[in-house]
Motif scaffolding. Structure first.
Motif, PDB file in Angstrom:
ATOM      1  N   LEU A   1       0.549  -0.790  -0.218  1.00 16.71           N
ATOM      2  CA  LEU A   1      -0.003   0.060   0.422  1.00 16.71           C
ATOM      3  C   LEU A   1       0.896   1.467  -0.056  1.00 16.71           C
ATOM      4  N   PRO A   2       0.618   2.039  -1.121  1.00 14.21           N
ATOM      5  CA  PRO A   2       1.423   3.356  -1.597  1.00 14.21           C
ATOM      6  C   PRO A   2       0.953   4.411  -0.092  1.00 14.21           C
ATOM      7  N   ILE A   3       2.407   4.681   0.943  1.00 14.95           N
ATOM      8  CA  ILE A   3       1.863   5.848   1.658  1.00 14.95           C
ATOM      9  C   ILE A   3       3.475   7.424   1.200  1.00 14.95           C
ATOM     10  N   ILE A   4       2.084   8.634   1.644  1.00 18.93           N
ATOM     11  CA  ILE A   4       3.123   9.590   1.187  1.00 18.93           C
ATOM     12  C   ILE A   4       3.080  10.130   3.151  1.00 18.93           C
ATOM     13  N   LEU A   5       3.754  10.533   3.165  1.00 14.88           N
ATOM     14  CA  LEU A   5       3.832  11.434   4.156  1.00 14.88           C
ATOM     15  C   LEU A   5       4.060  12.542   4.429  1.00 14.88           C
ATOM     16  N   LEU A   6       2.863  13.785   5.146  1.00 14.71           N
ATOM     17  CA  LEU A   6       2.715  14.922   4.740  1.00 14.71           C
ATOM     18  C   LEU A   6       3.290  15.925   6.323  1.00 14.71           C
ATOM     19  N   THR A   7       3.959  16.645   6.607  1.00 11.41           N
ATOM     20  CA  THR A   7       4.816  17.017   7.878  1.00 11.41           C
ATOM     21  C   THR A   7       4.910  18.468   7.953  1.00 11.41           C
ATOM     22  N   ALA A   8       4.939  18.952   8.753  1.00  9.62           N
ATOM     23  CA  ALA A   8       5.966  20.608   8.910  1.00  9.62           C
ATOM     24  C   ALA A   8       7.239  20.196   9.620  1.00  9.62           C
ATOM     25  N   LEU A   9       7.225  19.120  10.332  1.00 13.73           N
ATOM     26  CA  LEU A   9       8.836  18.804  10.686  1.00 13.73           C
ATOM     27  C   LEU A   9       9.031  19.088   9.554  1.00 13.73           C
TER      28      LEU A   9
END
Length: 141
Positions: free
Chosen positions: A65-73
């Protein structure tokens, strides 16, 4: 994933042709059906859970399952950790929405998910019959 109250959110078609559903951690765990999801966009800092831990759990349960992470870090080490726990891509906020769409399409190209496949065949002919799956009809030639 975005926090929602009152249960699993409705599906929404975006202007880019994606069908999206938002969920919090509990909803994701209750309703995740990897056969119905092409990709997950996951925020690292969630009010009800740690996105890195969720990513690691998803990767262990659903390795393809493809996952893209989003973050303010924005630190380099944060991106490295995100990729090491199983994300396919990592995008720091703020970002241009067009970049997110481009990254989604790139990850889907690499993983070969169904969103980018050709439309289904409308007719199948066999043994003197024609089957039309979309309309659920079978007829003789």
């Amino acid at each position: 994933m975005t926090p929602r109250s009152g249960g699993w959110s409705a599906n929404i078609w975006t202007s880019q042709g994606f069908q999206t559903t938002g969920a919090n951690k509990r909803e994701l765990n209750m309703h995740l059906d990897p056969t119905q999801i092409d990709l997950i966009v996951l925020d690292v800092m969630l009010p009800d859970g740690n996105g890195l831990e969720i990513c690691r759990d998803l990767r262990n349960k659903h390795p393809k399952l493809p996952i893209i992470l989003l973050t303010a870090l924005k630190e380099e080490v944060d991106r490295i950790i995100g990729l090491e726990v199983g994300a396919d891509d990592y995008l720091s906020k703020p970002f241009n929405p067009r970049e997110l769409v481009a990254r989604i399409r790139a990850v889907l190209r690499r993983t070969g998910e169904s969103v980018l496949e050709a439309p289904p065949i409308e007719r199948y002919a066999f043994s003197g019959f024609v089957a039309e799956p979309i309309s659920r009809r079978v007829s003789r030639r």
